[in-house]
Design a protein around this motif. Structure first.
Motif, PDB file in Angstrom:
ATOM      1  N   VAL A  76       0.723  -0.962   0.007  1.00  0.00           N
ATOM      2  CA  VAL A  76      -0.077  -0.074  -0.160  1.00  0.00           C
ATOM      3  C   VAL A  76       0.813   1.214   0.087  1.00  0.00           C
ATOM      4  CG1 VAL A  76      -1.477   1.617   1.313  1.00  0.00           C
ATOM      5  CG2 VAL A  76      -1.842  -0.884   0.931  1.00  0.00           C
ATOM      6  N   ASN A  77       1.883   1.212   0.765  1.00  0.00           N
ATOM      7  CA  ASN A  77       2.903   2.355   1.017  1.00  0.00           C
ATOM      8  C   ASN A  77       3.465   2.810  -0.406  1.00  0.00           C
ATOM      9  OD1 ASN A  77       2.040   3.083   3.464  1.00  0.00           O
ATOM     10  ND2 ASN A  77       3.607   1.739   4.339  1.00  0.00           N
ATOM     11  N   GLU A  78       3.957   1.654  -0.837  1.00  0.00           N
ATOM     12  CA  GLU A  78       4.848   1.739  -2.194  1.00  0.00           C
ATOM     13  C   GLU A  78       3.837   2.289  -3.441  1.00  0.00           C
ATOM     14  OE1 GLU A  78       7.342  -1.064  -5.000  1.00  0.00           O
ATOM     15  OE2 GLU A  78       5.607  -2.056  -4.135  1.00  0.00           O
ATOM     16  N   THR A 123       2.845   6.139  -2.405  1.00  0.00           N
ATOM     17  CA  THR A 123       3.714   6.953  -2.477  1.00  0.00           C
ATOM     18  C   THR A 123       4.167   7.210  -3.784  1.00  0.00           C
ATOM     19  OG1 THR A 123       4.918   6.413  -0.290  1.00  0.00           O
ATOM     20  CG2 THR A 123       6.313   7.420  -1.926  1.00  0.00           C
ATOM     21  N   THR A 124       4.230   6.282  -4.637  1.00  0.00           N
ATOM     22  CA  THR A 124       4.879   6.379  -5.953  1.00  0.00           C
ATOM     23  C   THR A 124       3.827   7.019  -6.811  1.00  0.00           C
ATOM     24  OG1 THR A 124       5.845   3.957  -5.930  1.00  0.00           O
ATOM     25  CG2 THR A 124       5.347   5.002  -8.188  1.00  0.00           C
ATOM     26  N   ALA A 125       2.413   6.793  -6.632  1.00  0.00           N
ATOM     27  CA  ALA A 125       1.339   7.769  -7.142  1.00  0.00           C
ATOM     28  C   ALA A 125       1.361   9.206  -6.870  1.00  0.00           C
ATOM     29  CB  ALA A 125      -0.075   6.992  -6.733  1.00  0.00           C
ATOM     30  N   LEU A 126       1.650   9.297  -5.659  1.00  0.00           N
ATOM     31  CA  LEU A 126       1.697  10.813  -5.197  1.00  0.00           C
ATOM     32  C   LEU A 126       3.007  11.605  -5.730  1.00  0.00           C
ATOM     33  CD1 LEU A 126       0.603  10.866  -1.522  1.00  0.00           C
ATOM     34  CD2 LEU A 126      -0.601  11.990  -3.480  1.00  0.00           C
ATOM     35  N   ASP A 127       3.935  10.882  -5.962  1.00  0.00           N
ATOM     36  CA  ASP A 127       5.293  11.432  -6.397  1.00  0.00           C
ATOM     37  C   ASP A 127       4.960  11.523  -7.824  1.00  0.00           C
ATOM     38  OD1 ASP A 127       6.516  11.157  -3.923  1.00  0.00           O
ATOM     39  OD2 ASP A 127       7.678   9.345  -4.437  1.00  0.00           O
ATOM     40  N   THR A 162      -0.220   5.341 -13.002  1.00  0.00           N
ATOM     41  CA  THR A 162       0.777   4.740 -11.981  1.00  0.00           C
ATOM     42  C   THR A 162       0.384   3.566 -11.394  1.00  0.00           C
ATOM     43  OG1 THR A 162       1.983   7.121 -12.046  1.00  0.00           O
ATOM     44  CG2 THR A 162       2.350   5.234 -10.034  1.00  0.00           C
ATOM     45  N   ILE A 163      -0.869   3.963 -10.956  1.00  0.00           N
ATOM     46  CA  ILE A 163      -1.387   2.612 -10.104  1.00  0.00           C
ATOM     47  C   ILE A 163      -1.585   1.501 -10.804  1.00  0.00           C
ATOM     48  CG2 ILE A 163      -3.564   1.924  -8.957  1.00  0.00           C
ATOM     49  CD1 ILE A 163      -3.798   4.868  -7.826  1.00  0.00           C
ATOM     50  N   VAL A 164      -2.150   1.627 -11.955  1.00  0.00           N
ATOM     51  CA  VAL A 164      -2.419   0.315 -12.872  1.00  0.00           C
ATOM     52  C   VAL A 164      -1.312  -0.216 -13.399  1.00  0.00           C
ATOM     53  CG1 VAL A 164      -3.603  -0.293 -15.249  1.00  0.00           C
ATOM     54  CG2 VAL A 164      -4.632   1.355 -13.848  1.00  0.00           C
ATOM     55  N   ARG A 165      -0.082   0.611 -13.742  1.00  0.00           N
ATOM     56  CA  ARG A 165       1.102   0.017 -14.130  1.00  0.00           C
ATOM     57  C   ARG A 165       1.963  -0.854 -13.082  1.00  0.00           C
ATOM     58  NH1 ARG A 165       5.914   2.002 -12.968  1.00  0.00           N
ATOM     59  NH2 ARG A 165       4.834   4.396 -12.657  1.00  0.00           N
ATOM     60  N   LEU A 166       1.713  -0.373 -11.903  1.00  0.00           N
ATOM     61  CA  LEU A 166       2.309  -1.086 -10.825  1.00  0.00           C
ATOM     62  C   LEU A 166       1.650  -2.457 -10.507  1.00  0.00           C
ATOM     63  CD1 LEU A 166       2.938   2.011  -7.993  1.00  0.00           C
ATOM     64  CD2 LEU A 166       4.729   0.598  -9.296  1.00  0.00           C
ATOM     65  N   ILE A 167       0.487  -2.437 -10.620  1.00  0.00           N
ATOM     66  CA  ILE A 167      -0.411  -3.442 -10.663  1.00  0.00           C
ATOM     67  C   ILE A 167      -0.075  -4.579 -11.718  1.00  0.00           C
ATOM     68  CG2 ILE A 167      -2.705  -4.614 -10.447  1.00  0.00           C
ATOM     69  CD1 ILE A 167      -3.461  -2.286  -8.498  1.00  0.00           C
TER      70      ILE A 167
END
Length: 214
Positions: free
Chosen positions: A77-79, A82-86, A104-109
């Protein structure tokens, strides 16, 4: 009683070795919890076998399997948060903030489906992670609400909370269906379609509490 400092072996300090072992346990926990079928019966022995470490190293970092599961969940969750906010922080255009955050969220998942399964899989609904899921949903709802106020000037209150909860819950359900193969769409299409919904919601007229148009 004074504690014995962790020694240096091969140029690596004891604290660094412990951090490395903790990282291995987190990765092992994600592998087991984020598997396609989920593993709600996570065991210390299974995690140690997956990490390739002895049991004593497990208890060096965690008191029990529930603490490990919580640590794995919080790490993911933190990853993502944090990545999306950055990513959105360095974007000025309001519309691009929405698209960048969702992308960003979709890419990470998409890059690691284990993340999505850990966050959304129904196999884990009855585990100690259920409470963590409620908290993380509240976190993402608050983050979305903050962005809506700062970027679009949307007024706070129950209406914003409802819209934020609706969008976060809808996105979670969408990504769940996508990961399960029930939603035939590309990563690009998911981002584009979800962005359209988020942007359309931001343009909804605001009404007073009595329901009459302003």
């Amino acid at each position: 009683m004074a504690t014995t400092p962790l020694r240096v072996y091969g140029g690596v300090t004891g604290s660094d070795r412990q951090a490395e072992r903790r990282a291995l346990f987190l990765e092992a926990g994600l592998e087991l919890l984020g598997s396609p079928d989920g593993d709600p019966s996570l065991t210390v022995r299974g995690v140690c076998r997956q990490a390739g470490l002895a049991n004593r190293y497990f208890y060096e970092n965690f008191t029990d399997r529930d603490e490990l599961a919580t640590a794995v969940y919080d790490h993911v969750v933190n990853e993502i948060a944090t990545t999306a906010l950055d990513a959105v922080t360095v974007v000025d255009d309001a519309e691009m903030k929405v698209r960048t955050g969702l992308a960003t969220i979709v890419r990470l998942i998409a890059a690691d489906p284990r993340r999505g399964r850990l966050l959304f899989s129904p196999f884990l609904a009855g585990t100690p992670l259920a409470h963590r899921r409620t908290e993380s949903t509240r976190l993402f709802t608050q983050l979305l609400g903050t962005q809506a106020r700062q970027v679009y000037g949307v007024q706070g209150g129950a209406r914003l909370e409802l819209l934020s909860s609706f969008l976060v819950g809808g996105l979670a359900q969408t990504l769940t269906a996508w990961l399960d193969g029930d939603l035939a769409a590309s990563e690009t299409e998911i981002v584009e379609w979800c962005s359209e919904i988020f942007l359309a919601t931001s343009e909804l007229p605001q009404r007073p509490r009595d329901g009459r148009a302003p």
